[in-house]
Design an enzyme around this catalytic site. Structure first.
Site, short mmCIF file in Angstrom:
data_model
loop_
_atom_site.label_atom_id
_atom_site.label_comp_id
_atom_site.label_asym_id
_atom_site.label_seq_id
_atom_site.Cartn_x
_atom_site.Cartn_y
_atom_site.Cartn_z
N GLU A 192 -0.75 -8.36 5.72
CA GLU A 192 -0.39 -8.41 7.15
C GLU A 192 -1.61 -8.24 8.06
O GLU A 192 -1.52 -8.47 9.26
CB GLU A 192 0.69 -7.35 7.46
CG GLU A 192 0.20 -5.91 7.61
CD GLU A 192 -0.15 -5.23 6.28
OE1 GLU A 192 -0.10 -5.88 5.22
OE2 GLU A 192 -0.51 -4.03 6.33
N HIS A 212 -3.28 -5.41 1.87
CA HIS A 212 -2.60 -5.58 3.16
C HIS A 212 -2.60 -7.05 3.61
O HIS A 212 -3.46 -7.43 4.42
CB HIS A 212 -3.30 -4.76 4.24
CG HIS A 212 -3.14 -3.29 4.09
ND1 HIS A 212 -2.11 -2.60 4.68
CD2 HIS A 212 -3.87 -2.38 3.42
CE1 HIS A 212 -2.22 -1.32 4.38
NE2 HIS A 212 -3.27 -1.16 3.62
N CYS A 257 0.83 -1.21 0.00
CA CYS A 257 0.00 0.00 0.00
C CYS A 257 0.86 1.26 0.00
O CYS A 257 1.53 1.54 -0.99
CB CYS A 257 -0.99 -0.07 1.16
SG CYS A 257 -2.50 0.79 0.78
#
Ligand code: GLN
Length: 185
Positions: free
Chosen positions: A170, A168, A77
């Site tokens: 994560e 994302h 991002c």
């Protein structure tokens, strides 16, 4: 592997957690000397304008650029925005400028501020894709290949040792993408 996570701002903890869960050593990078001895670095999501300012302030901009030119790098991002050679709107100068893509910040407008979908990422089926004020890969240079798409849009790319995602990984429990990124070739 010793894996750095740029820790000036943004989703730092989540990437460190993924790195550690995969059995690697995670290192927070806030200063140039913390790049020493790293095998790879992750540039997290957050706010690219704030990261640009902080990179400059702590003297990390040039050492980090040198590092990412030769070492395994993943930008997610805002991290992908830092890597791009061209940022739209074009008033914005590149930050690290090492990845031959044009990236458009906040490309999905306010109604689609955040959204999720599932898709195939680098051959990993049914991967959860989480987007938060995501940028869009608007154009790719000839040496950049597509890692992932969602609704006809390119959401992940790779050029050699440099990976960039507009989503994302994560923020999910799915570690397959981090695992693939950190797998020795
Ligand atoms: N909109 C942010 C930027 O332009 C990126 C958002 C994110 O990293 N989740 O930097």
């Amino acid at each position: 592997m010793r894996v750095g996570v740029l820790a000036l701002q943004g989703a730092v903890r989540e990437h460190l957690r993924a790195v550690k869960r995969l059995g690697h050593t995670g290192v927070e990078v806030r200063l140039p000397e913390q790049l020493e001895g790293l095998d790879a670095i992750i540039l997290p999501g957050g706010e690219s304008t704030a990261m640009r300012r902080l990179l400059d302030k702590v003297g990390l901009l040039l050492p980090l650029k040198e590092f990412v030119l030769s070492k395994l790098t993943l930008g997610t991002c805002a991290g992908a925005i830092l890597l791009a050679k061209r940022i739209e709107p074009s008033l914005e100068a590149p930050v690290l400028g090492v990845l031959d893509v044009t990236i458009e910040r906040n490309a999905y407008g306010s109604q689609l501020d955040s959204f999720t979908c599932r898709g195939d990422v680098a051959g990993l089926p049914d991967f959860p894709l989480v987007f938060i004020r995501a940028p869009r890969f608007a154009a790719l240079g000839p040496n950049v290949s597509v890692l992932a798409s969602c609704n006809g849009q390119i959401v992940g790319v790779r050029a050699g040792h440099t990976w960039a995602l507009s989503f994302h990984p994560e923020l999910t429990e799915d570690l397959r993408l981090h695992e693939m990124f950190l797998r020795p070739e």
